[in-house]
Scaffold this motif. Structure first.
Motif, PDB file in Angstrom:
ATOM      1  N   GLY A  27     -11.610  -2.491 -47.605  1.00 39.18           N
ATOM      2  CA  GLY A  27     -12.903  -1.599 -47.944  1.00 39.18           C
ATOM      3  C   GLY A  27     -13.242  -2.211 -49.286  1.00 39.18           C
ATOM      4  O   GLY A  27     -12.829  -2.805 -50.070  1.00 39.18           O
ATOM      5  N   HIS A  28     -14.715  -1.706 -49.563  1.00 38.07           N
ATOM      6  CA  HIS A  28     -15.484  -1.850 -50.900  1.00 38.07           C
ATOM      7  C   HIS A  28     -15.453  -3.593 -51.147  1.00 38.07           C
ATOM      8  O   HIS A  28     -15.687  -4.371 -50.216  1.00 38.07           O
ATOM      9  CB  HIS A  28     -14.682  -1.269 -52.036  1.00 38.07           C
ATOM     10  N   GLY A  29     -15.552  -4.046 -52.427  1.00 43.73           N
ATOM     11  CA  GLY A  29     -15.651  -5.280 -52.822  1.00 43.73           C
ATOM     12  C   GLY A  29     -16.924  -5.545 -53.779  1.00 43.73           C
ATOM     13  O   GLY A  29     -17.887  -4.718 -53.489  1.00 43.73           O
ATOM     14  N   ARG A  44      -7.687  -1.825 -59.205  1.00 39.44           N
ATOM     15  CA  ARG A  44      -8.928  -1.618 -58.232  1.00 39.44           C
ATOM     16  C   ARG A  44      -8.652  -1.222 -56.862  1.00 39.44           C
ATOM     17  O   ARG A  44      -7.970  -2.371 -56.538  1.00 39.44           O
ATOM     18  CB  ARG A  44     -10.153  -2.346 -58.668  1.00 39.44           C
ATOM     19  N   GLU A  45      -9.078  -0.366 -56.245  1.00 39.97           N
ATOM     20  CA  GLU A  45      -8.955  -0.260 -54.671  1.00 39.97           C
ATOM     21  C   GLU A  45      -9.411  -1.759 -53.940  1.00 39.97           C
ATOM     22  O   GLU A  45      -8.681  -2.199 -53.080  1.00 39.97           O
ATOM     23  CB  GLU A  45      -9.771   0.789 -54.034  1.00 39.97           C
ATOM     24  N   LYS A  46     -10.387  -2.293 -54.554  1.00 40.74           N
ATOM     25  CA  LYS A  46     -11.016  -3.280 -53.847  1.00 40.74           C
ATOM     26  C   LYS A  46     -10.104  -4.573 -53.923  1.00 40.74           C
ATOM     27  O   LYS A  46      -9.914  -5.139 -52.850  1.00 40.74           O
ATOM     28  CB  LYS A  46     -12.416  -3.987 -54.266  1.00 40.74           C
ATOM     29  N   ILE A  58      -9.092  -1.019 -44.247  1.00 38.90           N
ATOM     30  CA  ILE A  58      -7.966  -0.494 -45.262  1.00 38.90           C
ATOM     31  C   ILE A  58      -8.445  -0.119 -46.635  1.00 38.90           C
ATOM     32  O   ILE A  58      -9.395  -0.720 -47.054  1.00 38.90           O
ATOM     33  CB  ILE A  58      -7.196  -1.933 -45.375  1.00 38.90           C
ATOM     34  N   HIS A  59      -7.927   1.030 -46.796  1.00 41.64           N
ATOM     35  CA  HIS A  59      -8.407   1.536 -48.254  1.00 41.64           C
ATOM     36  C   HIS A  59      -7.101   2.216 -48.869  1.00 41.64           C
ATOM     37  O   HIS A  59      -6.010   2.167 -48.417  1.00 41.64           O
ATOM     38  CB  HIS A  59      -9.301   2.675 -47.753  1.00 41.64           C
ATOM     39  N   ALA A  60      -7.657   2.629 -50.204  1.00 41.11           N
ATOM     40  CA  ALA A  60      -6.397   3.310 -50.909  1.00 41.11           C
ATOM     41  C   ALA A  60      -7.119   4.443 -51.461  1.00 41.11           C
ATOM     42  O   ALA A  60      -8.516   4.435 -52.063  1.00 41.11           O
ATOM     43  CB  ALA A  60      -6.033   2.562 -52.020  1.00 41.11           C
ATOM     44  N   ASP A  61      -6.697   5.825 -51.291  1.00 46.15           N
ATOM     45  CA  ASP A  61      -7.402   6.800 -51.700  1.00 46.15           C
ATOM     46  C   ASP A  61      -7.262   7.289 -53.219  1.00 46.15           C
ATOM     47  O   ASP A  61      -6.552   6.594 -54.157  1.00 46.15           O
ATOM     48  CB  ASP A  61      -6.484   7.974 -50.829  1.00 46.15           C
ATOM     49  N   ARG A 109     -16.979  10.379 -49.607  1.00 47.10           N
ATOM     50  CA  ARG A 109     -16.891   9.418 -50.423  1.00 47.10           C
ATOM     51  C   ARG A 109     -16.738   7.844 -50.235  1.00 47.10           C
ATOM     52  O   ARG A 109     -17.628   6.901 -50.790  1.00 47.10           O
ATOM     53  CB  ARG A 109     -15.540   9.470 -51.417  1.00 47.10           C
ATOM     54  N   GLU A 110     -16.118   7.719 -48.884  1.00 50.86           N
ATOM     55  CA  GLU A 110     -16.221   6.373 -48.483  1.00 50.86           C
ATOM     56  C   GLU A 110     -17.521   5.885 -48.059  1.00 50.86           C
ATOM     57  O   GLU A 110     -17.995   4.764 -48.212  1.00 50.86           O
ATOM     58  CB  GLU A 110     -15.028   6.246 -47.200  1.00 50.86           C
ATOM     59  N   ASN A 111     -18.500   6.901 -47.524  1.00 50.75           N
ATOM     60  CA  ASN A 111     -19.726   6.532 -46.945  1.00 50.75           C
ATOM     61  C   ASN A 111     -20.651   6.052 -48.182  1.00 50.75           C
ATOM     62  O   ASN A 111     -21.772   5.684 -47.936  1.00 50.75           O
ATOM     63  CB  ASN A 111     -20.249   7.658 -46.164  1.00 50.75           C
TER      64      ASN A 111
HETATM   65 ZN   LIG Z   1     -12.260   3.189 -49.939  1.00 53.45          ZN
END
Ligand SMILES: [Zn+2]
Length: 437
Positions: free
Chosen positions: A159-161, A174-176, A228-231, A262-264
């Motif tokens: 996810g993200h980046g 950072r989640e990314k 794949i994400h982290a909340d 939030r993810e959207n």
């Molecule tokens: Zn995420």
């Protein structure tokens, strides 16, 4: 204050504020496999114009009524088609930024309005004309063996980046970064496993639009898409892992709905041009194929959740559903794994370690494998193996029995008894029967 002083003060104030409507507060650059992105962070909205010049090749960006406060000299131009970036003032208060190019590009620029997470931005995307200058994973094709049996293609989506860091944890975690590390571990596990072919949707630190992620999965003919994400949550106590699938109606809980929203929003932060905007119609979701795809997603998600149960506390014990844009592929089973809460200090500490990232990847890998070995699509190596009465593994140089046991998530004892072995000695080229775990 005397009258003259007052006038002087007003003049100074005018000089300091009225000449520019906005400031460029920062300039950032990201290199993706097929393009280079330059982002100008503005203190307010600004008009701009893009000009392409040849001999020598230059891209010129004129931004009206802004002042450059950031430095252009610190930008890392290695691996990009940009040779040099210069700036100057035009017509008194306009900023001109000139990119001296070392290779041809197709430029595209667009403005992004300020939102809750980021301010006004001007985005310049320079698309490569020639083959990518940075390493990217080779195009995936369904590998078919001599018996006509193909590999299952697993699209792994970190996810993200890029500009979108995702959730932020203590110590600048950072989640990314966390999810890319887990995704690469997951990739390595599937790469070693016969019958599977993994592909990374995002292989580095750059942003891919939510629609772009689905498009890549389709182009690569994925049998499965796992994001794949982290909340993160406002309450630092919140913790645990969870698995989500798409909902074509409402969300299964307000927390799931909140998370999907939030993810959207990633596209707003990550910066998406109009042409990348999501155009999945509600009608597509009502499609019959979606129903069976969703059914598979839910069951596979359950299988992954079952494996995660042994390494992490589960935030929710069943697969939750909400309208995640990244999961809206009508024909590819898609799940989203929240590996834990990056906003929880203890969980963030774990998520930052390589060993926990590996454990998490192993659990996701095992859950997906469990599902596919029970329900292999027709024509795959796994379908053939199931017909033959189970999976087999041919020993390669460097393998140990405990490696193999861990890879297939079975105990060494079960592995030994399934193969009538009295000790753990193995031979290169020997084929082992893998018991169903
Ligand atoms: Zn995420």
């Amino acid at each position: 204050m005397g009258r003259a002083c007052r006038i002087f003060a007003i003049l100074c104030w005018l000089a300091a504020t009225s000449a520019w409507a906005a400031e460029v507060q920062d300039v950032r650059l990201w290199r993706a496999p097929d393009h280079t992105r330059v982002v100008f962070d503005l203190s307010g909205p600004a008009e701009h114009k893009l000009i392409t010049l040849d001999n020598p090749s230059r891209i010129v960006l004129d931004i009206s009524d802004v002042r450059l406060k950031a430095s252009l000299s610190g930008l890392k131009l290695d691996d990009t088609p940009i040779g040099k970036i210069r700036s100057g003032i035009r017509e008194g208060s306009d900023l001109r930024v000139v990119f001296d190019m070392s290779a041809g590009v197709k430029p595209r620029s667009f403005a992004l309005k300020a939102n809750a997470q980021a301010g006004d931005r001007l985005v310049l995307d320079l698309y490569d004309l020639t083959a990518a200058t940075v390493s990217q994973p080779p195009p995936v094709t369904k590998k078919v063996d001599a018996g006509g049996r193909r590999d299952l293609i697993v699209a792994i989506d970190a996810g993200h980046g890029g500009e979108d860091p995702g959730a932020l944890g203590p110590n600048r975690l950072r989640e990314k970064d966390v999810v890319l590390a887990i995704s690469k571990e997951l990739y390595a596990l599937f790469e070693r496993e016969p019958g599977f072919k993994p592909t990374l949707i995002r292989g580095g630190d750059y942003y891919v639009s939510l629609k772009g992620r689905r498009d890549l999965a389709r182009q690569r003919q994925a049998d499965l898409f796992v994001s794949i994400h982290a909340d993160a949550f406002t309450r630092p106590q919140a913790n645990g892992a969870s698995v989500y699938a798409l909902s074509t109606k409402g969300a299964t809980s307000t927390a799931a709905q909140y998370l999907a929203q939030r993810e959207n929003a990633a596209d707003l932060i990550g910066g998406v041009n109009l042409s990348d905007k999501d155009d999945v119609l509600a009608g597509v979701l009502a499609d019959l194929s979606m129903t069976s795809t969703l059914d598979t997603s839910l069951k596979m998600g359950g299988s992954v959740l079952g494996r995660m149960d042994s390494i992490a506390r589960l935030h929710k014990r069943s697969v939750e559903q909400a309208g995640f844009a990244v999961l809206k592929s009508p024909d590819i089973p898609s799940i989203l794994v929240e590996t834990g809460f990056i906003s929880n200090p203890a969980e963030a500490r774990r998520l930052a370690t390589r060993s926990y990232q590996q454990q998490m990847a192993r659990a996701i890998h095992a859950g997906i494998r469990d599902w596919f070995s029970q329900h292999p699509p027709a024509g795959t190596l796994l379908a053939w193996q199931k017909q033959q009465g189970g999976q087999q593994y041919t020993i390669a140089r460097g393998d140990t029995l405990s490696d193999i046991a861990q890879r297939f998530n079975v105990s060494i004892t079960d592995l030994k008894s399934a193969n009538g072995m009295s000790d753990t000695r193995i031979l290169v080229g020997q084929t082992l029967k893998i018991p169903t775990s």
